[in-house]
Design a protein around this motif. Sequence first.
Motif, PDB file in Angstrom:
ATOM      1  N   UNK A 143       0.837  -1.204   0.000  1.00  0.00           N
ATOM      2  CA  UNK A 143       0.000   0.000   0.000  1.00  0.00           C
ATOM      3  C   UNK A 143       0.866   1.246   0.000  1.00  0.00           C
ATOM      4  N   UNK A 144       1.874   1.279   0.855  1.00  0.00           N
ATOM      5  CA  UNK A 144       2.771   2.433   0.915  1.00  0.00           C
ATOM      6  C   UNK A 144       3.471   2.652  -0.425  1.00  0.00           C
ATOM      7  N   UNK A 180       0.832  -0.758  10.598  1.00  0.00           N
ATOM      8  CA  UNK A 180       0.988  -0.174   9.264  1.00  0.00           C
ATOM      9  C   UNK A 180       2.143   0.829   9.242  1.00  0.00           C
ATOM     10  N   UNK A 181       3.342   0.420   9.628  1.00  0.00           N
ATOM     11  CA  UNK A 181       4.444   1.391   9.730  1.00  0.00           C
ATOM     12  C   UNK A 181       4.832   2.027   8.396  1.00  0.00           C
ATOM     13  N   UNK A 182       4.896   1.232   7.349  1.00  0.00           N
ATOM     14  CA  UNK A 182       5.289   1.780   6.052  1.00  0.00           C
ATOM     15  C   UNK A 182       4.230   2.743   5.527  1.00  0.00           C
ATOM     16  N   UNK A 183       2.962   2.382   5.690  1.00  0.00           N
ATOM     17  CA  UNK A 183       1.883   3.236   5.218  1.00  0.00           C
ATOM     18  C   UNK A 183       1.816   4.538   6.007  1.00  0.00           C
ATOM     19  N   UNK A 184       2.032   4.465   7.304  1.00  0.00           N
ATOM     20  CA  UNK A 184       2.006   5.675   8.107  1.00  0.00           C
ATOM     21  C   UNK A 184       3.113   6.628   7.685  1.00  0.00           C
ATOM     22  N   UNK A 189       4.524  11.623   4.642  1.00  0.00           N
ATOM     23  CA  UNK A 189       5.338  12.243   3.599  1.00  0.00           C
ATOM     24  C   UNK A 189       4.461  12.841   2.497  1.00  0.00           C
ATOM     25  N   UNK A 190       3.475  12.081   2.038  1.00  0.00           N
ATOM     26  CA  UNK A 190       2.670  12.537   0.913  1.00  0.00           C
ATOM     27  C   UNK A 190       1.726  13.670   1.297  1.00  0.00           C
ATOM     28  N   UNK A 191       1.163  13.619   2.496  1.00  0.00           N
ATOM     29  CA  UNK A 191       0.328  14.736   2.944  1.00  0.00           C
ATOM     30  C   UNK A 191       1.170  15.996   3.039  1.00  0.00           C
ATOM     31  N   UNK A 219      -3.111  10.917  14.603  1.00  0.00           N
ATOM     32  CA  UNK A 219      -1.967  11.561  13.942  1.00  0.00           C
ATOM     33  C   UNK A 219      -2.470  12.859  13.316  1.00  0.00           C
ATOM     34  N   UNK A 220      -2.596  13.928  14.105  1.00  0.00           N
ATOM     35  CA  UNK A 220      -3.273  15.150  13.653  1.00  0.00           C
ATOM     36  C   UNK A 220      -2.702  15.787  12.398  1.00  0.00           C
ATOM     37  N   UNK A 221      -1.400  15.632  12.148  1.00  0.00           N
ATOM     38  CA  UNK A 221      -0.813  16.287  10.988  1.00  0.00           C
ATOM     39  C   UNK A 221      -1.314  15.724   9.656  1.00  0.00           C
ATOM     40  N   UNK A 222      -2.017  14.601   9.708  1.00  0.00           N
ATOM     41  CA  UNK A 222      -2.569  14.031   8.479  1.00  0.00           C
ATOM     42  C   UNK A 222      -3.853  14.725   8.034  1.00  0.00           C
TER      43      UNK A 222
END
Length: 348
Positions: A143-144, A180-184, A189-191, A219-222
Motif C-alpha cells: 500500500x505504501x 501499518x508502519x510503512x503506510x504511516x 510524507x505525501x500529505x 496523527x493530527x498532521x494528516x
Amino acid sequence: MPHSFLVTGAFSGSADYNATAPVDPRYVQFETAEYRALPALSVVKAAALYARGGTGEGQIVAVIDSGLNRDLPEFKGRLADPGYDHVTQQPGVADRHGHGTQMAGIIAANKDGKGMHGIAYNARLIPMRFGDDNQPFFFDEQIAESWQYAFERGASVLSNSWANSIPATQITEKRYNQVMPASLAAARKLVDEGAVLVFPTGNELRREPLAEAGLPLAVPELEAGWLAVVAVDSSGRAINTNANYCGVATRWCIAAPGGDSGAGHGLLTTYKDGEYGETAGTSPAVALVAGALAALQSRYPQMTPQQVRQLLLDSADRSGVYANSEAYGRGLMDLERASRARPTLVVK
C-alpha cells in the motif's frame, strides 16, 4: 501548486462566495442518458460542475484497490500509467476480484454514450493492485509503495476503498505504527507534499469509523490531506443501512451516495467482464468523492489539491438530516455550491 497559498473566506458568509448565483443554464446538456444512469451524479449536482468546466481534464486519480481491467472501452484513453501489480510483481495490473474496476468506473469511466460515465469522465487513472482477500495490514508495504508510485507519476488524489477493521477510537499513533508502519510513514510524507487520501468510514453499522478514516485523530498532521466518506443511499435522503457514522472523523468527513443493498438500489458501474452492474457501500462513495476532487480541481487549477479538499468540505450541504455531524460529518457533497465559490488565494 506551491504550499504558500491558502483559501480564505470560503463559505463563511463573506463576499468570497456568491450564495445567490444562478445555476448556469447550460448544465442541462450534461444530463445525458449516461448521467441519469448513475443517479448519484444528480444527487451531488455534478452537471453544474461540468457546465463550469469541472470534468477532471488534466487530473490524475490513483485507485489503490484490486486492479483494473484495462481493456474495457470505458477506460480507453483514461490511463495515465499502467500502474503496478503487487500480486504478480510486475508493471500493469489485472483485476481478479473486480472491485477495483467498479471503483474506477465511478471515478472516470468514459463519457461515450454507453452505460454510464464516471463523475470525472475526463480525468485519468493510475490503477494499483495490492494483495487480495485479507486485512490491509498484511499488505502494508504494498500500500505504501502504491501511494508513492502513483504520487510520483502525478496522482494528487489517492482513492482507497478499503480499511482495516480496527475502530478509529482504538487507534493510537503507536498502535497504528505497529500494524501499518510503512503506510504511516508514506502518508505523512505525501500529505506534507500536498496529496489527498480518501477512505471509507466502513460498512459495519457502527457509530464510529474504521481505522484509516479516523486516523488523523491519532496523527493530527494528516488531517490537511485526509478525507473520510460516509455513504448515503442513491437518492441522497438517508444514510446507507450498513454505513459506519463519521463519528470522531467529523471534521474531515463528508457524505456521498454509495447506494444501498437490494437490486436497483446500488450505483451502476463497470464490471470486470465488460458488463454494467451495481455496487453499494462506502467503497463506491469513496470513489465518487475521489473523482469529485479531480473534477473540482480542474475547475480551480489555481488551487492546491488540499485547498480543493477544504472547499469540498466547506461547501457541503448541512440542511435537514445532514446537520447531524455525528452521522454525516460536514454534510452532503454539493458540487453546484462548490463550483460557484470565489476562493481568494493569498500568500502565507
